[in-house]
Design a protein around this motif. Structure first.
Motif, PDB file in Angstrom:
ATOM      1  N   THR A   1      -2.426   5.470   2.883  1.00 23.44           N
ATOM      2  CA  THR A   1      -1.557   5.368   3.967  1.00 23.44           C
ATOM      3  C   THR A   1      -2.255   4.255   5.001  1.00 23.44           C
ATOM      4  OG1 THR A   1      -1.256   7.768   4.008  1.00 23.44           O
ATOM      5  CG2 THR A   1      -0.682   6.637   5.926  1.00 23.44           C
ATOM      6  N   VAL A   2      -1.097   3.490   5.250  1.00 26.03           N
ATOM      7  CA  VAL A   2      -1.556   2.263   6.196  1.00 26.03           C
ATOM      8  C   VAL A   2      -0.915   2.350   7.557  1.00 26.03           C
ATOM      9  CG1 VAL A   2      -1.922  -0.160   6.284  1.00 26.03           C
ATOM     10  CG2 VAL A   2      -2.052   0.683   4.137  1.00 26.03           C
ATOM     11  N   SER A   3      -1.507   2.897   8.618  1.00 29.02           N
ATOM     12  CA  SER A   3      -1.117   2.720  10.124  1.00 29.02           C
ATOM     13  C   SER A   3      -1.120   1.402  10.549  1.00 29.02           C
ATOM     14  CB  SER A   3      -1.836   3.803  10.762  1.00 29.02           C
ATOM     15  OG  SER A   3      -3.350   3.226  11.093  1.00 29.02           O
TER      16      SER A   3
ATOM     17  N   GLN B   1      -3.417   9.078  -2.401  1.00 32.45           N
ATOM     18  CA  GLN B   1      -2.378   8.560  -1.339  1.00 32.45           C
ATOM     19  C   GLN B   1      -3.271   7.495  -0.433  1.00 32.45           C
ATOM     20  OE1 GLN B   1       0.581   9.874  -0.336  1.00 32.45           O
ATOM     21  NE2 GLN B   1       0.797   8.036   1.239  1.00 32.45           N
TER      22      GLN B   1
ATOM     23  N   ARG C   1       2.464   2.099  -7.744  1.00 35.02           N
ATOM     24  CA  ARG C   1       2.703   2.839  -6.495  1.00 35.02           C
ATOM     25  C   ARG C   1       4.186   3.222  -6.011  1.00 35.02           C
ATOM     26  NH1 ARG C   1       1.419  -2.124  -2.094  1.00 35.02           N
ATOM     27  NH2 ARG C   1       3.639  -3.042  -2.482  1.00 35.02           N
TER      28      ARG C   1
ATOM     29  N   ALA D   1       1.340  -2.067   6.520  1.00 33.70           N
ATOM     30  CA  ALA D   1       2.262  -0.750   6.435  1.00 33.70           C
ATOM     31  C   ALA D   1       3.000  -0.346   5.283  1.00 33.70           C
ATOM     32  CB  ALA D   1       3.056  -0.461   7.807  1.00 33.70           C
TER      33      ALA D   1
ATOM     34  N   ALA E   1       6.391   4.507  -2.942  1.00 31.20           N
ATOM     35  CA  ALA E   1       6.837   5.115  -1.477  1.00 31.20           C
ATOM     36  C   ALA E   1       7.615   6.158  -1.635  1.00 31.20           C
ATOM     37  CB  ALA E   1       7.033   3.826  -0.493  1.00 31.20           C
TER      38      ALA E   1
ATOM     39  N   LEU F   1      -6.555   6.752   4.646  1.00 32.49           N
ATOM     40  CA  LEU F   1      -5.917   6.456   5.823  1.00 32.49           C
ATOM     41  C   LEU F   1      -6.688   5.290   6.355  1.00 32.49           C
ATOM     42  CD1 LEU F   1      -3.762   6.515   7.884  1.00 32.49           C
ATOM     43  CD2 LEU F   1      -5.461   8.091   9.130  1.00 32.49           C
TER      44      LEU F   1
ATOM     45  N   ASP G   1       2.280  -1.122   2.460  1.00 33.67           N
ATOM     46  CA  ASP G   1       1.451  -0.846   1.019  1.00 33.67           C
ATOM     47  C   ASP G   1       1.451   0.725   0.932  1.00 33.67           C
ATOM     48  OD1 ASP G   1      -0.416  -3.603   1.966  1.00 33.67           O
ATOM     49  OD2 ASP G   1       0.978  -3.512   0.316  1.00 33.67           O
ATOM     50  N   THR G   2       2.019   1.501   1.997  1.00 34.56           N
ATOM     51  CA  THR G   2       1.703   2.919   2.075  1.00 34.56           C
ATOM     52  C   THR G   2       2.441   3.526   0.836  1.00 34.56           C
ATOM     53  OG1 THR G   2       1.452   3.085   4.581  1.00 34.56           O
ATOM     54  CG2 THR G   2       2.366   4.926   3.333  1.00 34.56           C
TER      55      THR G   2
END
Length: 115
Positions: free
Chosen positions: A112-114, A110, A38, A87, A40, A11, A89-90
């Motif tokens: 996860t980009v917030s 995984q 990737r 985001a 999503a 993350l 790129d999540t």
């Protein structure tokens, strides 16, 4: 049989960086292409970047200028340096190795980009 083991996901806040690694083991044919894909949620798996044994690279337009793929042939390892993460790129990032005798996938890691 080729086995691929990814590491380095996690993350991160938007604008941050992550580095993914993928180590290949088993019966590896020298002439191969290693890459990162990737997926999503609700979307198909897509190419992020790939690199030939000789170092020729190919990137998705969405990551050009932000991501860098590299490989260490002596270690049968491919890396993906991801900077300026967004985001979008999540997703789950999968390592792939293609050769004349194999088309192998890792289990995924995984990212996860917030925002």
């Amino acid at each position: 049989q080729v086995q691929l083991k990814e590491s380095g996901g996690g993350l991160v806040q938007a604008g941050g960086s992550l580095r993914l690694s993928c180590a290949a083991s088993g019966s590896i044919f020298t002439i191969n292409i290693m890459g990162w894909y990737r997926q999503a949620p609700g979307k198909p798996r897509e190419l992020v970047a790939r690199i030939t044994y000789g170092g020729i690279t190919d990137y998705a337009d969405s990551v050009k200028g932000r991501f860098t793929i590299s490989r260490d042939n002596a270690k049968n390892t491919v890396y993906l340096q991801m900077n300026s993460l967004k985001a979008e790129d999540t997703g789950v990032y999968y390592c792939n190795l293609v050769s004349r005798v194999a088309n192998s996938w890792g289990q995924g890691t995984q990212v996860t980009v917030s925002s």
